[in-house]
Every structure is written in C-alpha cells, then in structure tokens.
Design a protein around this motif. Structure first.
Motif, mmCIF file in Angstrom:
data_model
loop_
_atom_site.group_PDB
_atom_site.id
_atom_site.type_symbol
_atom_site.label_atom_id
_atom_site.label_comp_id
_atom_site.label_asym_id
_atom_site.label_seq_id
_atom_site.Cartn_x
_atom_site.Cartn_y
_atom_site.Cartn_z
ATOM 1 N N ASP A 191 24.179 5.404 -1.966
ATOM 2 C CA ASP A 191 24.079 5.878 -3.352
ATOM 3 C C ASP A 191 23.527 4.782 -4.262
ATOM 4 O OD1 ASP A 191 25.136 8.275 -2.529
ATOM 5 O OD2 ASP A 191 27.199 7.816 -3.164
ATOM 6 N N ILE A 192 23.946 3.544 -4.020
ATOM 7 C CA ILE A 192 23.436 2.408 -4.815
ATOM 8 C C ILE A 192 21.926 2.289 -4.651
ATOM 9 C CG2 ILE A 192 23.417 -0.113 -5.002
ATOM 10 C CD1 ILE A 192 26.392 -0.067 -4.189
ATOM 11 N N ALA A 193 21.457 2.348 -3.416
ATOM 12 C CA ALA A 193 20.029 2.194 -3.131
ATOM 13 C C ALA A 193 19.214 3.316 -3.783
ATOM 14 C CB ALA A 193 19.799 2.169 -1.621
ATOM 15 N N LEU A 194 19.704 4.550 -3.701
ATOM 16 C CA LEU A 194 18.987 5.687 -4.283
ATOM 17 C C LEU A 194 18.965 5.614 -5.808
ATOM 18 C CD1 LEU A 194 20.249 8.579 -1.964
ATOM 19 C CD2 LEU A 194 17.919 7.637 -2.077
ATOM 20 N N ALA A 195 20.077 5.196 -6.407
ATOM 21 C CA ALA A 195 20.135 5.065 -7.868
ATOM 22 C C ALA A 195 19.169 3.972 -8.346
ATOM 23 C CB ALA A 195 21.557 4.741 -8.310
ATOM 24 N N ALA A 196 19.102 2.864 -7.615
ATOM 25 C CA ALA A 196 18.187 1.784 -7.972
ATOM 26 C C ALA A 196 16.731 2.234 -7.835
ATOM 27 C CB ALA A 196 18.444 0.565 -7.078
ATOM 28 N N LEU A 197 16.445 3.018 -6.809
ATOM 29 C CA LEU A 197 15.094 3.539 -6.613
ATOM 30 C C LEU A 197 14.685 4.447 -7.770
ATOM 31 C CD1 LEU A 197 12.509 4.036 -5.031
ATOM 32 C CD2 LEU A 197 13.759 5.683 -3.605
ATOM 33 N N ASP A 198 15.597 5.308 -8.175
ATOM 34 C CA ASP A 198 15.326 6.200 -9.308
ATOM 35 C C ASP A 198 15.056 5.392 -10.584
ATOM 36 O OD1 ASP A 198 15.378 8.898 -10.661
ATOM 37 O OD2 ASP A 198 17.074 7.963 -11.695
ATOM 38 N N TYR A 199 15.857 4.350 -10.796
ATOM 39 C CA TYR A 199 15.688 3.487 -11.978
ATOM 40 C C TYR A 199 14.341 2.760 -11.920
ATOM 41 C CZ TYR A 199 16.731 -0.114 -15.472
ATOM 42 O OH TYR A 199 16.688 -0.935 -16.572
ATOM 43 N N ALA A 200 13.983 2.262 -10.751
ATOM 44 C CA ALA A 200 12.718 1.530 -10.590
ATOM 45 C C ALA A 200 11.516 2.426 -10.882
ATOM 46 C CB ALA A 200 12.627 0.958 -9.171
ATOM 47 N N LYS A 201 11.604 3.693 -10.449
ATOM 48 C CA LYS A 201 10.504 4.638 -10.713
ATOM 49 C C LYS A 201 10.373 4.908 -12.213
ATOM 50 C CE LYS A 201 10.632 7.179 -6.298
ATOM 51 N NZ LYS A 201 11.017 8.452 -5.641
ATOM 52 N N ARG A 202 11.520 5.115 -12.873
ATOM 53 C CA ARG A 202 11.497 5.456 -14.298
ATOM 54 C C ARG A 202 11.093 4.284 -15.181
ATOM 55 N NH1 ARG A 202 16.122 6.266 -16.194
ATOM 56 N NH2 ARG A 202 17.512 6.040 -14.395
ATOM 57 N N HIS A 203 11.284 3.075 -14.697
ATOM 58 C CA HIS A 203 10.949 1.898 -15.506
ATOM 59 C C HIS A 203 9.725 1.156 -14.968
ATOM 60 C CE1 HIS A 203 15.074 2.770 -16.786
ATOM 61 N NE2 HIS A 203 14.765 2.128 -17.905
ATOM 62 N N TYR A 204 8.983 1.822 -14.108
ATOM 63 C CA TYR A 204 7.662 1.345 -13.653
ATOM 64 C C TYR A 204 7.703 -0.044 -13.014
ATOM 65 C CZ TYR A 204 6.441 5.198 -16.712
ATOM 66 O OH TYR A 204 6.371 6.438 -17.299
ATOM 67 N N ALA A 224 0.831 -1.204 0.000
ATOM 68 C CA ALA A 224 0.000 0.000 0.000
ATOM 69 C C ALA A 224 0.872 1.263 0.000
ATOM 70 C CB ALA A 224 -0.936 -0.012 1.202
ATOM 71 N N THR A 225 1.526 1.500 -1.123
ATOM 72 C CA THR A 225 2.380 2.678 -1.260
ATOM 73 C C THR A 225 2.521 3.005 -2.738
ATOM 74 O OG1 THR A 225 4.546 3.603 -0.691
ATOM 75 C CG2 THR A 225 4.516 1.309 -1.403
ATOM 76 N N GLN A 226 3.001 4.219 -3.016
ATOM 77 C CA GLN A 226 3.278 4.581 -4.407
ATOM 78 C C GLN A 226 4.406 3.694 -4.930
ATOM 79 O OE1 GLN A 226 1.615 7.077 -6.017
ATOM 80 N NE2 GLN A 226 2.718 6.774 -7.938
ATOM 81 N N PRO A 227 4.181 2.991 -6.057
ATOM 82 C CA PRO A 227 5.249 2.116 -6.575
ATOM 83 C C PRO A 227 6.531 2.893 -6.872
ATOM 84 C CG PRO A 227 3.155 1.689 -7.679
ATOM 85 C CD PRO A 227 2.975 2.949 -6.872
ATOM 86 N N PRO A 228 7.686 2.245 -6.672
ATOM 87 C CA PRO A 228 7.821 0.847 -6.261
ATOM 88 C C PRO A 228 7.745 0.659 -4.750
ATOM 89 C CG PRO A 228 9.976 1.788 -6.638
ATOM 90 C CD PRO A 228 8.994 2.869 -6.989
ATOM 91 N N ALA A 229 7.171 -0.469 -4.329
ATOM 92 C CA ALA A 229 7.209 -0.850 -2.919
ATOM 93 C C ALA A 229 8.630 -1.351 -2.632
ATOM 94 C CB ALA A 229 6.196 -1.956 -2.636
ATOM 95 N N ILE A 230 9.293 -0.737 -1.654
ATOM 96 C CA ILE A 230 10.690 -1.079 -1.369
ATOM 97 C C ILE A 230 10.760 -2.095 -0.234
ATOM 98 C CG2 ILE A 230 12.954 -0.181 -0.697
ATOM 99 C CD1 ILE A 230 11.985 2.559 -1.782
ATOM 100 N N ILE A 231 11.489 -3.181 -0.484
ATOM 101 C CA ILE A 231 11.716 -4.211 0.538
ATOM 102 C C ILE A 231 13.207 -4.237 0.845
ATOM 103 C CG2 ILE A 231 11.523 -6.655 1.125
ATOM 104 C CD1 ILE A 231 9.243 -6.859 -0.904
ATOM 105 N N LEU A 232 13.556 -3.927 2.092
ATOM 106 C CA LEU A 232 14.958 -3.908 2.530
ATOM 107 C C LEU A 232 15.250 -5.195 3.290
ATOM 108 C CD1 LEU A 232 17.534 -2.073 2.700
ATOM 109 C CD2 LEU A 232 16.695 -1.360 4.957
ATOM 110 N N MET A 233 16.278 -5.922 2.852
ATOM 111 C CA MET A 233 16.640 -7.197 3.471
ATOM 112 C C MET A 233 17.845 -7.004 4.390
ATOM 113 S SD MET A 233 14.343 -9.033 1.887
ATOM 114 C CE MET A 233 14.725 -10.780 1.899
#
Length: 455
Positions: free
Chosen positions: A174-187, A100-109
């Motif tokens: 920086d890795i996590a933020l870059a991946a988040l940006d990529y996930a948003k742009r690629h839906y 229940a969040t704006q995609p992407p839903a982030i799961i941190l392991m």
C-alpha cells in the motif's frame, strides 16, 4: 580499496614484464599466481575457472605471441578479461539506468539489512538530481526496522529530493502504490522505493518484496550488497536473483573491501551488471560503475578518469582561471591562493581519496606517507593561514620571527609548524613561477611518462 588483490596481481604480472616471449610454462606460472590471488580475494570458484580459461585462450593466441612485448600483452589480456568478468562484455549501456518508460521511472531497492540500502537511496537520489537533472521522490516501505522511515526522510532532505511519508502501521504494498500515485500527480521523474531488509534470507521477506515488485512493476530492480561480505555476498546475490528479476547491482562499502571478491563475483553469479559502487560514507560517495576502469585499478594502473572527475566536481574553474591569468601576467602566488588550493583539495575528498586513484607506482612512491595525517595537516595549515592578517597573506615576506610566534599562538600550534607550512608554500610558489609562458606544456610533457596509456 582491493589492496590485497592488487598486490598479488601486481606481483604475478611483474614476473612477466621481463620475458622476451610467451611460453606455455611461463604463462602457466603466471596464471597459477593469478588464480591464487583471486581465490584469496574470495572470488567465487566458477568465476575464477572461467576467468583463467579465457585468459589462457587469449594469451596463447596469435595476436599475443606476435606482439613486440609479450609480457605487456599478457597484462593487457588479464586487464580485458577482468573488465569482461565485471560486465564490460555486456556493453557500456548495460551499466546505465533505464528511464525509457512513462514517468515516474520506478527504482526498487532490495538487499539484506545492514547492506546500506537506505543510505544508498539517498546517494542515488543525489546522483540523479545532480548528474541526470531528475525530479526524485523517495519512499520507505520498511515498516520493521526502528527509525528506518525517519532515516530515509533525513537523508532525502539532505540531498534536496522529495520524500513521501509512511507509517509502520501501513502495509508495504500500500505504501508503494500510494507513493506511485503521488509521484504521478506531482510530476516526478523518478520514484525510489526503499524496502525492508532482514539479517538473513527468509521466505517472508522474499514474498513481500516480490509482492511490491508485482504491484508497481519497476523499470529497475537493484540489489544492494555489502562488498565486504565476500563469499556471503555471492550466496545472497544468487538468492535475490532467483527471487526477483534484478536489473543491476549496487556494491556498497567498496572502499573498505581489501579483498575485492564481491566485485569480481557478483556479476558473474547473477548475470546482471554492476551499476553503482558506494565508495564513501558521505552522500556524494556513489560512483557509476565502470568495469574497465575498475579492472585498471585492481591491476594497479590507477583511475585517472575518476581523478579528473573528482577535480571537475571539486575545483572552482573560475578561481582556477583567475589564478592562471594572475600568474601569466606576472602576479605572485600568495598565501590566499595557497589556502584556496588547500580548500579545493579537501573538496576532492582529501589525500587518501586521491591516492586510491593513482597508479600503483605513484602510490608506492608515497607508501611511507600517512594519508590520514596528511589530511589533518591540511586542516592545520588552513588554521595557520587563518591566524594571519590580510597583509601577511598577501605579502608572506613580511612574516618574520615575532609574527611567526603570534601566528603560532593564534593557531594553537608550535612555531616549527608555521615554518614547515611556509616552506611548503615556498615550494608551491616556486612551482607556480615555472607555469609562466610555455613552461606549463613542458611540465605536462614531462608528466606523460608517469601515467599509463599516455604518449
């Protein structure tokens, strides 16, 4: 799985099943056995105390004392409280992932090195793709362990999810933020972040993962813990729970844990639900955790629902329907059909995997059998059938002495093994004959008495 705990609890409850009524003395005697079983299983002492207290309170209540079968009622109380201590009291929604969040839903392991985080990320990606129909991206923020990034890339590709590349020279945040940006742009629907583990809990590790958490604000923060650690799993869980706002637990290597202490303790210590259990090394070896069903398995009641789910995944329903129709109209069950049944059994994880989900009394009936050898025998039987001609598979009656020798040579086995396989086929063929008409319902009614909870 959890064999020692299951055996001790089964022994404890067995003494109660012949009792005509519950008394303070026989209840106390059983609870003493249960307490010892839990402590031997490496369950945390606070969890044991709470569990025994709750069982004693419920067992001496009016609903149990007035029951027709007090021994069975006490077993029922133990089962319900086992389920509760593993999270059933949190409700069915607690063990579900939150999207229940704006995609992407982030799961941190999060978790220690060696707990199986990276493999679990791959298993979770597969689960989300296949069960929840999500578009998944994974990324590794582990810049310390050699080949960690490559390992995640490999398992992600194997399950058909997307992978965001990173370098060991990059900073984890920086890795996590870059991946988040990529996930948003690629839906992408879900972003799973694999973090670095250590051989032990240290301050630098906790600060780093806390920084990643603060930067990406995950909706799920899952603590991955090796079920075989026993008491150490509990201490580790508490340290991570104090450092991070965990939302759930993933227990790995549960199939290798004969004690079961972590499954019963971690939820109690952290207050967080167990959301998944890793039950095999293969990438489909991840199960959504159900505390009620786990309690049934610990008490030797089996997990028939899990068995049905394995069947749904492994069985070709069209092929099964075709075979049923063939038998119904008088067609003969042949060696092609037998080979198909063997292949579907392998898809369900083999005999050892199926046995683990059967009730204890059925497991005891087959206790003399070597399930590992049974799985090898299935492979050999397939090899024998593959050595036959299409005509021989369709008409097994053609297979006489000279043909048996040729088949044995082609399969690399002795003639006795060909005879043994044909004898097993004959048994299966005889059973299939009984499934015509209304006989299937008679067989099902006959089986009901063997399965707990069926009437």
């Amino acid at each position: 799985m959890l064999d020692n705990l299951t055996q001790r609890l089964a022994k404890a409850v067995k003494t109660m099943r012949g009792e005509a009524r519950l008394t303070e003395s026989n209840t106390a005697e059983m609870l003493r056995e249960v307490r010892l079983a839990l402590l031997e299983a490496d369950v945390a002492l606070p969890a044991v105390r709470e569990f025994i207290g709750r069982v004693k309170e419920k067992a001496m209540g009016e609903d149990v004392i007035g029951a027709l079968s007090p021994g069975q009622a006490l077993v029922g109380v133990v089962q319900r409280e086992l389920a509760a201590i593993m999270g059933a009291d949190l409700g069915p929604e607690a063990s579900q992932l939150n999207f229940a969040t704006q995609p992407p839903a982030i799961i941190l392991m999060a978790g220690l090195q060696g707990a199986g985080k990276t493999t679990t990320v791959g298993k979770l990606a597969k689960y989300l793709r296949e069960q929840k129909k999500k578009k998944v991206l994974t990324v590794s923020a582990d810049v310390y362990r050699p080949a960690a990034i490559g390992q995640l890339k490999t398992v992600t590709e194997q399950v058909g999810a997307d992978f965001f590349p990173s370098e060991i020279t990059d900073k984890p945040v920086d890795i996590a933020l870059a991946a988040l940006d990529y996930a948003k742009r690629h839906y992408h629907d879900v972003l799973i972040i694999d973090t670095a583990g250590r051989l032990g809990i240290d301050e630098a590790m906790m600060q780093e993962i806390s920084a990643i958490h603060a930067a990406v604000k995950p909706i799920e923060t899952l603590f991955v813990v090796d079920a075989m650690l026993g008491q150490d799993a509990i201490n580790t869980a508490k340290a991570f729970s104090d450092a991070l706002p965990l939302t759930g637990i993933v227990l790995t290597k549960l199939d290798g844990d004969s004690r079961g202490g972590a499954a019963l303790s971690v939820r109690h210590i952290t207050g967080k639900p167990i959301k998944f259990a890793g039950v095999a090394e293969k990438l489909d070896g991840l199960e959504a955790f159900d505390p009620v069903r786990m309690a049934d398995r610990i008490l030797g009641m089996g997990d028939i629902l899990a068995l049905v789910e394995e069947a749904r995944k492994g069985v070709d329903m069209d092929a099964a329907a075709g075979l049923a129709q063939k038998i119904k109209v008088g067609g003969k069950f042949d060696l092609n059909d037998f080979k198909s049944q063997l292949a579907q059994m392998k898809k369900m994880g083999g005999m050892s995997n199926l046995m683990d989900k059967l009730p204890a009394q059925l497991q005891q009936a087959a206790s003399g059998a070597n399930m590992g050898m049974a799985d090898k025998q299935v492979v050999r039987m397939e090899g024998i059938i593959n050595s036959m001609t299409p005509q021989e598979r369709a008409k097994p009656d053609l297979i006489k002495a000279s043909r048996k020798r040729r088949i044995a040579t082609g399969a690399g086995v002795q003639v006795q093994e060909v005879n043994r396989m044909l004898a097993q086929f004959d048994q299966m063929q005889s059973m299939m004959k009984k499934l015509k008409g209304g006989n299937m319902m008679k067989m099902m009614r006959g089986m009901k008495g063997m399965l707990p909870g069926m009437r």
